[in-house]
Design a protein around this motif. Sequence first.
Motif, PDB file in Angstrom:
ATOM      1  N   MET A 240      31.369  74.077   6.805  1.00 55.75           N
ATOM      2  CA  MET A 240      31.340  74.655   8.145  1.00 55.75           C
ATOM      3  C   MET A 240      32.725  74.590   8.801  1.00 55.75           C
ATOM      4  O   MET A 240      33.164  75.540   9.461  1.00 55.75           O
ATOM      5  CB  MET A 240      30.318  73.917   9.005  1.00 55.75           C
ATOM      6  CG  MET A 240      30.194  74.461  10.432  1.00 55.75           C
ATOM      7  SD  MET A 240      28.961  73.557  11.400  1.00 55.75           S
ATOM      8  CE  MET A 240      29.753  71.937  11.451  1.00 55.75           C
ATOM      9  N   ALA A 241      33.439  73.468   8.591  1.00 59.32           N
ATOM     10  CA  ALA A 241      34.769  73.322   9.180  1.00 59.32           C
ATOM     11  C   ALA A 241      35.740  74.358   8.617  1.00 59.32           C
ATOM     12  O   ALA A 241      36.510  74.994   9.365  1.00 59.32           O
ATOM     13  CB  ALA A 241      35.280  71.906   8.935  1.00 59.32           C
ATOM     14  N   LYS A 247      37.669  81.618  10.433  1.00 56.55           N
ATOM     15  CA  LYS A 247      37.142  82.675  11.303  1.00 56.55           C
ATOM     16  C   LYS A 247      37.974  82.805  12.586  1.00 56.55           C
ATOM     17  O   LYS A 247      38.237  83.903  13.059  1.00 56.55           O
ATOM     18  CB  LYS A 247      35.678  82.369  11.640  1.00 56.55           C
ATOM     19  CG  LYS A 247      35.004  83.453  12.465  1.00 56.55           C
ATOM     20  CD  LYS A 247      33.618  83.010  12.915  1.00 56.55           C
ATOM     21  CE  LYS A 247      32.744  82.705  11.709  1.00 56.55           C
ATOM     22  NZ  LYS A 247      31.374  82.316  12.131  1.00 56.55           N
ATOM     23  N   LYS A 248      38.386  81.694  13.146  1.00 59.34           N
ATOM     24  CA  LYS A 248      39.095  81.705  14.423  1.00 59.34           C
ATOM     25  C   LYS A 248      40.619  81.723  14.257  1.00 59.34           C
ATOM     26  O   LYS A 248      41.346  81.674  15.259  1.00 59.34           O
ATOM     27  CB  LYS A 248      38.683  80.497  15.255  1.00 59.34           C
ATOM     28  CG  LYS A 248      37.199  80.515  15.625  1.00 59.34           C
ATOM     29  CD  LYS A 248      36.819  79.328  16.498  1.00 59.34           C
ATOM     30  CE  LYS A 248      35.348  79.372  16.879  1.00 59.34           C
ATOM     31  NZ  LYS A 248      34.960  78.230  17.735  1.00 59.34           N
ATOM     32  N   ASP A 249      41.086  81.777  13.047  1.00 56.34           N
ATOM     33  CA  ASP A 249      42.536  81.846  12.758  1.00 56.34           C
ATOM     34  C   ASP A 249      43.303  80.746  13.478  1.00 56.34           C
ATOM     35  O   ASP A 249      44.374  80.943  14.051  1.00 56.34           O
ATOM     36  CB  ASP A 249      43.118  83.216  13.173  1.00 56.34           C
ATOM     37  CG  ASP A 249      42.571  84.334  12.306  1.00 56.34           C
ATOM     38  OD1 ASP A 249      42.256  84.041  11.125  1.00 56.34           O
ATOM     39  OD2 ASP A 249      42.421  85.458  12.797  1.00 56.34           O
TER      40      ASP A 249
END
Length: 286
Positions: A240-241, A247-249
């Motif tokens: 998940m990390a 995903k959030k760059d």
Amino acid sequence: MKEERIVVPANGYLMLLLFLVLFFGGIVAIVLTQTGWPVFAIVASLILMFGFVMVQPNNSRVLLLFGKYVGTIKKNGFYWVNPFYTKKKISLRASNFDSERLKVNDKLGNPIMISTILVWRVTNTYKAAFDVDNFENFVRVQTDAAVRKLASMYPYDNFADEGHDEDITLRSSVNEVSEALEKEIEERLLIAGIEVLEARIGYLAYAQEIANAMLKRQQATAIVAARHKIVEGAVSMVEMALEELSKKDIVELDEERKAAMVSNLMVVLCSDKDASPIVNAGTLNH
């Protein structure tokens, strides 16, 4: 006759009145007439006296006439029967039996200590009195035999790591084992006319010589299971990390830094003790 026969004897109070009339009437007649014939009335009354029988609630009397079964009185009350009858008392009340702790081997050959608690009562007085020698001793012996057989049919515990993955075990399947035990004992006691009301395991433990070893094994199994859950959760958190960072760059990591990050996170999440953080005040490369 090989079955129980219920009889309803004469009313004891009417016969008691007859006994009193004959006994005291004979005494009065001897005094008044000064003859010996009233003695026969007294003797007859004394013979009648041996026919009185009192049956308490949930008790019975088995009647025999010179060794021949006549019948059984089950209804409580005060009665009179043939004075020559032999009257044998058999209780119809529920009885408890707590067996001794037996040392037996379970299905896997492990020595265990086991005992049972049995609740039973007599339902057929003929079978209890004549088909077995001593029905109370018969209950004890047959219960011990049934417990020994039951213990050999099931393992004490489930050891899936050794390929012994059993659905029913003595320790965890209490209801199933109790039902099997009750059925086994009931089949054995049927010949004595005894009904099994309840049967359950009263005591269950490994034998002393292997108790410590089995305790350590159970503890090791629990630790392994806990570790498995911890690792499973840690892997999910690391995954998940990495997904959130990508995903959030927030930061771009190559494969080597991902491997290092995964290693550090797994150490932190799976460690028995709290990790001591080291703050990197420089760049990612130093």
